[in-house]
Write a protein that holds these residues in place. Structure first.
Motif, PDB file in Angstrom:
ATOM      1  N   THR A   6       0.816  -1.214   0.000  1.00  0.00           N
ATOM      2  CA  THR A   6       0.000   0.000   0.000  1.00  0.00           C
ATOM      3  C   THR A   6       0.849   1.263   0.000  1.00  0.00           C
ATOM      4  O   THR A   6       0.341   2.350  -0.313  1.00  0.00           O
ATOM      5  N   GLY A   7       2.112   1.148   0.378  1.00  0.00           N
ATOM      6  CA  GLY A   7       2.959   2.324   0.476  1.00  0.00           C
ATOM      7  C   GLY A   7       2.658   3.186   1.684  1.00  0.00           C
ATOM      8  O   GLY A   7       3.099   4.347   1.755  1.00  0.00           O
ATOM      9  N   VAL A   8       1.921   2.628   2.655  1.00  0.00           N
ATOM     10  CA  VAL A   8       1.568   3.370   3.868  1.00  0.00           C
ATOM     11  C   VAL A   8       2.690   3.236   4.895  1.00  0.00           C
ATOM     12  O   VAL A   8       3.194   2.134   5.138  1.00  0.00           O
ATOM     13  N   ALA A   9       3.090   4.341   5.480  1.00  0.00           N
ATOM     14  CA  ALA A   9       4.137   4.325   6.497  1.00  0.00           C
ATOM     15  C   ALA A   9       3.557   3.894   7.842  1.00  0.00           C
ATOM     16  O   ALA A   9       2.398   4.191   8.142  1.00  0.00           O
ATOM     17  N   GLU A  12      -7.658   8.058  -1.586  1.00  0.00           N
ATOM     18  CA  GLU A  12      -7.348   8.880  -2.759  1.00  0.00           C
ATOM     19  C   GLU A  12      -5.957   9.498  -2.656  1.00  0.00           C
ATOM     20  O   GLU A  12      -5.213   9.565  -3.646  1.00  0.00           O
ATOM     21  N   ASP A  13      -5.565   9.923  -1.458  1.00  0.00           N
ATOM     22  CA  ASP A  13      -4.244  10.521  -1.267  1.00  0.00           C
ATOM     23  C   ASP A  13      -3.129   9.525  -1.560  1.00  0.00           C
ATOM     24  O   ASP A  13      -2.024   9.915  -1.953  1.00  0.00           O
ATOM     25  N   HIS A  14      -3.421   8.232  -1.353  1.00  0.00           N
ATOM     26  CA  HIS A  14      -2.391   7.202  -1.528  1.00  0.00           C
ATOM     27  C   HIS A  14      -2.593   6.384  -2.803  1.00  0.00           C
ATOM     28  O   HIS A  14      -1.902   5.379  -3.016  1.00  0.00           O
ATOM     29  N   GLY A  15      -3.541   6.788  -3.631  1.00  0.00           N
ATOM     30  CA  GLY A  15      -3.772   6.098  -4.896  1.00  0.00           C
ATOM     31  C   GLY A  15      -4.257   4.666  -4.732  1.00  0.00           C
ATOM     32  O   GLY A  15      -3.921   3.794  -5.553  1.00  0.00           O
ATOM     33  N   LEU A  16      -5.061   4.428  -3.716  1.00  0.00           N
ATOM     34  CA  LEU A  16      -5.544   3.081  -3.435  1.00  0.00           C
ATOM     35  C   LEU A  16      -6.912   2.852  -4.083  1.00  0.00           C
ATOM     36  O   LEU A  16      -7.737   3.775  -4.137  1.00  0.00           O
ATOM     37  N   PRO A  17      -7.188   1.650  -4.593  1.00  0.00           N
ATOM     38  CA  PRO A  17      -8.497   1.358  -5.204  1.00  0.00           C
ATOM     39  C   PRO A  17      -9.625   1.582  -4.198  1.00  0.00           C
ATOM     40  O   PRO A  17      -9.459   1.333  -2.999  1.00  0.00           O
ATOM     41  N   LEU A  18     -10.769   2.018  -4.705  1.00  0.00           N
ATOM     42  CA  LEU A  18     -11.910   2.286  -3.831  1.00  0.00           C
ATOM     43  C   LEU A  18     -12.836   1.070  -3.774  1.00  0.00           C
ATOM     44  O   LEU A  18     -13.751   0.920  -4.586  1.00  0.00           O
ATOM     45  N   VAL A  19     -12.594   0.209  -2.824  1.00  0.00           N
ATOM     46  CA  VAL A  19     -13.475  -0.917  -2.541  1.00  0.00           C
ATOM     47  C   VAL A  19     -14.178  -0.604  -1.227  1.00  0.00           C
ATOM     48  O   VAL A  19     -13.566  -0.608  -0.156  1.00  0.00           O
ATOM     49  N   ARG A  20     -15.458  -0.300  -1.329  1.00  0.00           N
ATOM     50  CA  ARG A  20     -16.202   0.173  -0.157  1.00  0.00           C
ATOM     51  C   ARG A  20     -16.726  -0.979   0.692  1.00  0.00           C
ATOM     52  O   ARG A  20     -17.200  -1.997   0.175  1.00  0.00           O
ATOM     53  N   VAL A  21     -16.604  -0.821   1.996  1.00  0.00           N
ATOM     54  CA  VAL A  21     -17.218  -1.765   2.929  1.00  0.00           C
ATOM     55  C   VAL A  21     -18.664  -1.319   3.104  1.00  0.00           C
ATOM     56  O   VAL A  21     -18.969  -0.429   3.900  1.00  0.00           O
ATOM     57  N   ALA A  22     -19.562  -1.924   2.344  1.00  0.00           N
ATOM     58  CA  ALA A  22     -20.963  -1.512   2.368  1.00  0.00           C
ATOM     59  C   ALA A  22     -21.675  -1.977   3.628  1.00  0.00           C
ATOM     60  O   ALA A  22     -22.700  -1.405   4.012  1.00  0.00           O
ATOM     61  N   ALA A  31      -3.299 -13.010   7.707  1.00  0.00           N
ATOM     62  CA  ALA A  31      -3.833 -12.121   6.673  1.00  0.00           C
ATOM     63  C   ALA A  31      -4.051 -10.747   7.288  1.00  0.00           C
ATOM     64  O   ALA A  31      -4.317 -10.628   8.497  1.00  0.00           O
ATOM     65  N   ALA A  32      -3.942  -9.720   6.460  1.00  0.00           N
ATOM     66  CA  ALA A  32      -4.083  -8.348   6.958  1.00  0.00           C
ATOM     67  C   ALA A  32      -4.750  -7.475   5.915  1.00  0.00           C
ATOM     68  O   ALA A  32      -4.551  -7.665   4.705  1.00  0.00           O
ATOM     69  N   VAL A  33      -5.547  -6.519   6.378  1.00  0.00           N
ATOM     70  CA  VAL A  33      -6.180  -5.543   5.493  1.00  0.00           C
ATOM     71  C   VAL A  33      -6.013  -4.147   6.076  1.00  0.00           C
ATOM     72  O   VAL A  33      -5.893  -3.961   7.287  1.00  0.00           O
ATOM     73  N   LEU A  34      -5.996  -3.174   5.173  1.00  0.00           N
ATOM     74  CA  LEU A  34      -5.963  -1.774   5.555  1.00  0.00           C
ATOM     75  C   LEU A  34      -7.343  -1.195   5.316  1.00  0.00           C
ATOM     76  O   LEU A  34      -7.874  -1.291   4.212  1.00  0.00           O
ATOM     77  N   LEU A  35      -7.935  -0.601   6.331  1.00  0.00           N
ATOM     78  CA  LEU A  35      -9.216   0.096   6.206  1.00  0.00           C
ATOM     79  C   LEU A  35      -8.965   1.592   6.349  1.00  0.00           C
ATOM     80  O   LEU A  35      -8.201   2.018   7.219  1.00  0.00           O
ATOM     81  N   CYS A  36      -9.630   2.365   5.512  1.00  0.00           N
ATOM     82  CA  CYS A  36      -9.328   3.792   5.516  1.00  0.00           C
ATOM     83  C   CYS A  36     -10.514   4.607   5.015  1.00  0.00           C
ATOM     84  O   CYS A  36     -11.472   4.080   4.455  1.00  0.00           O
ATOM     85  N   SER A  37     -10.409   5.899   5.193  1.00  0.00           N
ATOM     86  CA  SER A  37     -11.399   6.827   4.682  1.00  0.00           C
ATOM     87  C   SER A  37     -11.187   7.023   3.185  1.00  0.00           C
ATOM     88  O   SER A  37     -10.137   6.676   2.630  1.00  0.00           O
TER      89      SER A  37
END
Length: 383
Positions: free
Chosen positions: A37-40, A217-227, A206-212
């Protein structure tokens, strides 16, 4: 409540990782997640780690290894739903606006137990009388076969389908197809369940990143929404229990569909808790994928195949992918994320836009299961 997105996923392939602890495996998964993800580490505002047997403060031990040190961190135990419950709590944190970025992971090493059924809490009344999970599902299978006209070959078909799916999954514990004959001739475990009707005890993480949305958008991550993200516990009763109807699944799913504004007909794929072959049939019905008592018919007609009406366990499910308890609910979301972003390679369900994940477990006297979690993910814009 604001929208929450899955920003990335990472998995340590399931199998046997002897000599590696749950913390070792969890750190590998979370470290890979940060890299892809490129997240620090400093941008992670909170973390949740799910495990059943990984020991005290697993989340803290894992996240400190990858440089996430100081924020609120929680270790979550909720039986087979531990990892999915960690995701639910991370979802709450982001949805409430408390944080913009959270990590949820699950990790387990079951090799230390050797083999056989996993140990359960002996102080529970039913468990003290000898109840183990293979026996519980065998009773469910017997009642289902008796009540709905299915046969043991219908159980075999579940295993054949999911092992075929898993044969294409490089993250699966078992990556080989099996035949109907091989399933029907495998060793009897608890009548009518045979060895190839049962998921393996596995190690993995296994691991996932959840975000606003803004963070994604700031990190160029695909928008897969947790509906939808819903967790429920079993309803206690000392009276009659219908062994063929997982009430906890039906209630959790109903709330998830309401929260998402979607229904069973909208689903392109489902990763459900097929710890035993009968579980796919029971949970498919409780999730509304087919009418009650007809899941085995839908299965035989190919409706649950990867190219069928709704792909059920296209990753191979627990039967093929394996079941490192705390990691199972998280890997389901990882596999769904890759499906919805077109990164599932040979597992890809064509045109997948909506996915549901479901995990349930925990044997407790008087309830069908102790905990159940359902998540619905989508790339659709409509809300």
């Amino acid at each position: 409540m604001r929208n929450v997105y899955v920003g990335g996923a990472a998995v340590v392939p399931f199998g046997k990782h002897r000599g590696e602890s749950a913390a070792d495996l969890g750190a590998q998964a979370v470290g890979d997640l940060l890299r892809v993800t490129g997240v620090a580490p400093s941008q992670v505002e909170t973390g949740y780690g799910g495990t059943m047997y990984g020991g005290s403060l697993l989340a803290q031990r894992v996240l400190q290894r990858v440089g996430v040190s100081g924020p609120a961190v929680f270790t979550v135990e909720n039986a087979c739903a531990s990892g999915a419950s960690a995701i639910h709590l991370a979802w709450q944190a982001v949805a409430s606006g408390s944080v913009g970025c959270a990590i949820a992971f699950g990790a387990e090493n079951l090799s230390d137990f050797g083999g056989g059924a996993l140990p359960l809490a002996s102080h529970d009344l039913e468990i003290a009388q000898g109840m183990v999970m293979p026996a519980a599902y065998a009773m469910r299978a017997q009642r289902y076969l008796h009540g709905w006209g299915a046969t043991s070959q219908d159980l075999d078909r579940v295993s054949v389908k999911n092992r075929a799916n898993g044969s294409r999954n490089p993250r699966a514990h078992f990556q080989a197809e099996v035949t109907l004959e091989e399933v029907s001739e495998s060793r009897l475990v608890a009548d009518p369940l045979r060895l190839l009707h049962c998921c393996p005890n596995s190690d993995g993480a296994a691991a996932v990143l959840l975000c606003s949305e803004g963070f994604a958008e700031d990190h160029g991550l695909p928008l897969v929404r947790v509906a939808a993200s819903v967790v429920r516990s079993g309803r206690f009763s000392t009276g009659y229990r219908d062994m063929t109807w997982p009430d906890i699944t039906a209630r959790t799913a109903a709330r998830a569909y309401q929260q998402a504004g979607l229904g069973p007909d909208d689903l392109d794929l489902v990763e459900l808790h097929d710890a035993f072959s009968i579980a796919e049939l029971l949970h498919a019905e409780a999730l509304g994928l087919t009418t009650r008592g007809k899941a085995y018919v839908a299965l035989e007609n190919g409706e649950f195949d990867r190219d069928g009406r709704v792909a059920v366990s296209p990753s191979g499910g627990l039967l093929s992918r394996g079941h490192p308890v705390g990691a199972t609910g998280v890997v389901q979301v990882c596999e769904s994320y890759w499906q919805l972003t077109g990164q599932a390679d040979e597992l890809q369900v064509p045109g997948a836009e909506v996915a549901l994940t479901h995990v349930t477990g925990g044997g407790i006297f008087g309830v069908d299961n102790g905990a159940c979690a359902v998540h619905i993910l989508t790339t659709r814009d409509d809300e």
